[in-house]
Design a protein around this motif. Structure first.
Motif, PDB file in Angstrom:
ATOM      1  N   THR A   1       2.861  -4.457  -5.913  1.00  0.00           N
ATOM      2  CA  THR A   1       1.817  -5.192  -6.487  1.00  0.00           C
ATOM      3  C   THR A   1       0.332  -5.269  -5.327  1.00  0.00           C
ATOM      4  OG1 THR A   1       3.149  -6.920  -7.680  1.00  0.00           O
ATOM      5  CG2 THR A   1       0.968  -7.435  -7.072  1.00  0.00           C
ATOM      6  N   ALA A   2       0.600  -5.174  -4.175  1.00  0.00           N
ATOM      7  CA  ALA A   2      -0.307  -5.290  -3.117  1.00  0.00           C
ATOM      8  C   ALA A   2      -0.902  -4.008  -3.078  1.00  0.00           C
ATOM      9  CB  ALA A   2       0.086  -5.582  -1.782  1.00  0.00           C
ATOM     10  N   ARG A   3      -0.459  -2.641  -3.600  1.00  0.00           N
ATOM     11  CA  ARG A   3      -1.024  -1.536  -3.675  1.00  0.00           C
ATOM     12  C   ARG A   3      -2.053  -1.254  -4.894  1.00  0.00           C
ATOM     13  NH1 ARG A   3       0.764   3.803  -1.509  1.00  0.00           N
ATOM     14  NH2 ARG A   3       0.132   4.497  -3.429  1.00  0.00           N
ATOM     15  N   GLU A   4      -1.646  -2.036  -5.955  1.00  0.00           N
ATOM     16  CA  GLU A   4      -2.304  -2.078  -7.229  1.00  0.00           C
ATOM     17  C   GLU A   4      -3.531  -2.808  -6.997  1.00  0.00           C
ATOM     18  OE1 GLU A   4       0.069  -3.715 -10.321  1.00  0.00           O
ATOM     19  OE2 GLU A   4       1.499  -2.052 -10.362  1.00  0.00           O
TER      20      GLU A   4
ATOM     21  N   THR B   1      -4.659  -3.287  -3.995  1.00  0.00           N
ATOM     22  CA  THR B   1      -5.743  -2.731  -3.082  1.00  0.00           C
ATOM     23  C   THR B   1      -6.569  -1.469  -3.674  1.00  0.00           C
ATOM     24  OG1 THR B   1      -4.298  -3.107  -1.215  1.00  0.00           O
ATOM     25  CG2 THR B   1      -5.574  -1.259  -1.052  1.00  0.00           C
ATOM     26  N   GLU B   2      -6.031  -0.763  -4.802  1.00  0.00           N
ATOM     27  CA  GLU B   2      -6.684   0.199  -5.402  1.00  0.00           C
ATOM     28  C   GLU B   2      -7.863  -0.440  -6.295  1.00  0.00           C
ATOM     29  OE1 GLU B   2      -5.599   4.002  -8.385  1.00  0.00           O
ATOM     30  OE2 GLU B   2      -4.273   3.590  -6.666  1.00  0.00           O
ATOM     31  N   ALA B   3      -7.494  -1.306  -7.012  1.00  0.00           N
ATOM     32  CA  ALA B   3      -8.540  -2.153  -7.788  1.00  0.00           C
ATOM     33  C   ALA B   3      -9.944  -2.455  -6.751  1.00  0.00           C
ATOM     34  CB  ALA B   3      -7.982  -3.453  -8.296  1.00  0.00           C
ATOM     35  N   LEU B   4      -9.526  -3.176  -5.759  1.00  0.00           N
ATOM     36  CA  LEU B   4     -10.583  -3.246  -4.629  1.00  0.00           C
ATOM     37  C   LEU B   4     -11.462  -1.886  -4.426  1.00  0.00           C
ATOM     38  CD1 LEU B   4     -12.029  -5.269  -2.809  1.00  0.00           C
ATOM     39  CD2 LEU B   4     -10.329  -4.802  -1.102  1.00  0.00           C
ATOM     40  N   ALA B   5     -10.384  -1.134  -3.984  1.00  0.00           N
ATOM     41  CA  ALA B   5     -11.195   0.234  -3.830  1.00  0.00           C
ATOM     42  C   ALA B   5     -12.131   0.760  -4.870  1.00  0.00           C
ATOM     43  CB  ALA B   5     -10.305   1.354  -3.353  1.00  0.00           C
TER      44      ALA B   5
ATOM     45  N   LEU C   1      -4.452   3.410   2.318  1.00  0.00           N
ATOM     46  CA  LEU C   1      -5.576   3.729   1.672  1.00  0.00           C
ATOM     47  C   LEU C   1      -6.941   3.814   2.630  1.00  0.00           C
ATOM     48  CD1 LEU C   1      -6.832   2.566  -1.701  1.00  0.00           C
ATOM     49  CD2 LEU C   1      -8.363   2.391   0.237  1.00  0.00           C
ATOM     50  N   SER C   2      -7.327   5.105   2.858  1.00  0.00           N
ATOM     51  CA  SER C   2      -8.225   5.568   3.858  1.00  0.00           C
ATOM     52  C   SER C   2      -9.930   5.452   2.928  1.00  0.00           C
ATOM     53  CB  SER C   2      -8.109   6.756   4.258  1.00  0.00           C
ATOM     54  OG  SER C   2      -6.943   6.769   5.227  1.00  0.00           O
ATOM     55  N   PHE C   3     -10.849   4.917   3.475  1.00  0.00           N
ATOM     56  CA  PHE C   3     -11.982   5.029   2.714  1.00  0.00           C
ATOM     57  C   PHE C   3     -13.093   5.385   3.686  1.00  0.00           C
ATOM     58  CE2 PHE C   3     -11.358   0.712   4.060  1.00  0.00           C
ATOM     59  CZ  PHE C   3     -12.624   0.356   4.746  1.00  0.00           C
TER      60      PHE C   3
ATOM     61  N   VAL D   1     -14.435  -9.350   4.385  1.00  0.00           N
ATOM     62  CA  VAL D   1     -13.128  -8.741   4.253  1.00  0.00           C
ATOM     63  C   VAL D   1     -12.029  -9.827   4.126  1.00  0.00           C
ATOM     64  CG1 VAL D   1     -11.690  -7.519   5.587  1.00  0.00           C
ATOM     65  CG2 VAL D   1     -14.070  -6.689   5.741  1.00  0.00           C
ATOM     66  N   ASN D   2     -12.386 -10.763   4.863  1.00  0.00           N
ATOM     67  CA  ASN D   2     -11.402 -12.126   4.456  1.00  0.00           C
ATOM     68  C   ASN D   2     -11.438 -12.531   3.349  1.00  0.00           C
ATOM     69  OD1 ASN D   2      -9.965 -12.643   7.193  1.00  0.00           O
ATOM     70  ND2 ASN D   2     -11.843 -12.734   8.032  1.00  0.00           N
ATOM     71  N   GLU D   3     -12.505 -12.800   2.661  1.00  0.00           N
ATOM     72  CA  GLU D   3     -12.649 -13.236   1.515  1.00  0.00           C
ATOM     73  C   GLU D   3     -12.094 -12.357   0.328  1.00  0.00           C
ATOM     74  OE1 GLU D   3     -16.722 -13.961   0.144  1.00  0.00           O
ATOM     75  OE2 GLU D   3     -17.219 -15.166   2.084  1.00  0.00           O
ATOM     76  N   GLU D   4     -12.226 -11.076   0.684  1.00  0.00           N
ATOM     77  CA  GLU D   4     -11.526 -10.107  -0.297  1.00  0.00           C
ATOM     78  C   GLU D   4     -10.131 -10.194  -0.113  1.00  0.00           C
ATOM     79  OE1 GLU D   4     -12.764  -8.629  -2.958  1.00  0.00           O
ATOM     80  OE2 GLU D   4     -14.865  -9.257  -2.439  1.00  0.00           O
ATOM     81  N   LEU D   5      -9.651 -10.478   0.978  1.00  0.00           N
ATOM     82  CA  LEU D   5      -8.130 -10.434   1.424  1.00  0.00           C
ATOM     83  C   LEU D   5      -7.576 -11.398   0.646  1.00  0.00           C
ATOM     84  CD1 LEU D   5      -7.669  -9.077   4.843  1.00  0.00           C
ATOM     85  CD2 LEU D   5      -6.698  -7.904   2.839  1.00  0.00           C
ATOM     86  N   ASP D   6      -8.312 -12.612   0.681  1.00  0.00           N
ATOM     87  CA  ASP D   6      -7.558 -13.808   0.004  1.00  0.00           C
ATOM     88  C   ASP D   6      -7.693 -13.865  -1.461  1.00  0.00           C
ATOM     89  OD1 ASP D   6      -7.847 -15.229   2.380  1.00  0.00           O
ATOM     90  OD2 ASP D   6      -9.857 -16.155   2.093  1.00  0.00           O
ATOM     91  N   LYS D   7      -8.616 -13.047  -1.985  1.00  0.00           N
ATOM     92  CA  LYS D   7      -8.380 -12.720  -3.530  1.00  0.00           C
ATOM     93  C   LYS D   7      -7.260 -11.520  -3.587  1.00  0.00           C
ATOM     94  CE  LYS D   7     -13.163 -12.978  -4.104  1.00  0.00           C
ATOM     95  NZ  LYS D   7     -14.560 -12.203  -4.528  1.00  0.00           N
ATOM     96  N   LEU D   8      -7.137 -10.729  -2.743  1.00  0.00           N
ATOM     97  CA  LEU D   8      -6.310  -9.554  -3.138  1.00  0.00           C
ATOM     98  C   LEU D   8      -4.926 -10.257  -2.965  1.00  0.00           C
ATOM     99  CD1 LEU D   8      -6.631  -6.258  -1.894  1.00  0.00           C
ATOM    100  CD2 LEU D   8      -4.537  -7.355  -1.283  1.00  0.00           C
ATOM    101  N   LEU D   9      -4.543 -11.025  -2.115  1.00  0.00           N
ATOM    102  CA  LEU D   9      -3.279 -11.493  -1.903  1.00  0.00           C
ATOM    103  C   LEU D   9      -2.863 -12.819  -2.539  1.00  0.00           C
ATOM    104  CD1 LEU D   9      -3.223 -10.485   1.984  1.00  0.00           C
ATOM    105  CD2 LEU D   9      -2.096  -9.400  -0.080  1.00  0.00           C
TER     106      LEU D   9
END
Length: 96
Positions: free
Chosen positions: A16-19, A21-25, A43-45, A87-95
Motif C-alpha cells: 500500500t505504501a508503494r502504491e 508513493t507512486e501516486a505521489l510521484a 523511488l528515485s526522482f 514533505v511532512n504534509e505529503e507524508l501525513d497524507k501518504l501514510l
C-alpha cells in the motif's frame, strides 16, 4: 546542497505504501516535471527543469517505515524549511 532526511513509521504495509508513493510521484511529475523510477523499494526522482530544477531524492519504502531524502540545489536552499514542511504534509497524507 541542502539535505532533507525524514523517516516515518509505516503501518500500511509495503504494498500500500508503494502504491501511494507512486501516486505521489505521478502528481509531482505533473505539477513539477520530475522524473522518477523504482529501483527495488526505492523511488528515485529528479527535476531536470521547472521550479524544482536540480532537486534530487529518494523515497524508500519498507515494511515498517518510509524514508524521504531530498537534496536541494543552491537556488532552493533558502526554501529548505518550506520544502521540508511540504514533505511532512505529503507524508501525513501518504501514510494516513
Amino acid at each position: 546542497m541542502a539535505q532533507i532526511d525524514i523517516r516515518r513509521a509505516n503501518s500500511l504495509g509495503k504494498a500500500t505504501a508503494r502504491e501511494r508513493t507512486e501516486a505521489l510521484a505521478r502528481r509531482l511529475e505533473t505539477k513539477f516535471g520530475i522524473r522518477w523510477q523504482w529501483k527495488g523499494d526505492d523511488l528515485s526522482f529528479n527535476a531536470p527543469q521547472g521550479p524544482a530544477k536540480g532537486t534530487t531524492g529518494t523515497i524508500s519504502v519498507e515494511d515498517a517505515g518510509v524514508r524521504v531524502q531530498v537534496a536541494l540545489p543552491l537556488l532552493l536552499r533558502a526554501f529548505k524549511g518550506r520544502v521540508e514542511d511540504r514533505v511532512n504534509e505529503e507524508l501525513d497524507k501518504l501514510l494516513a
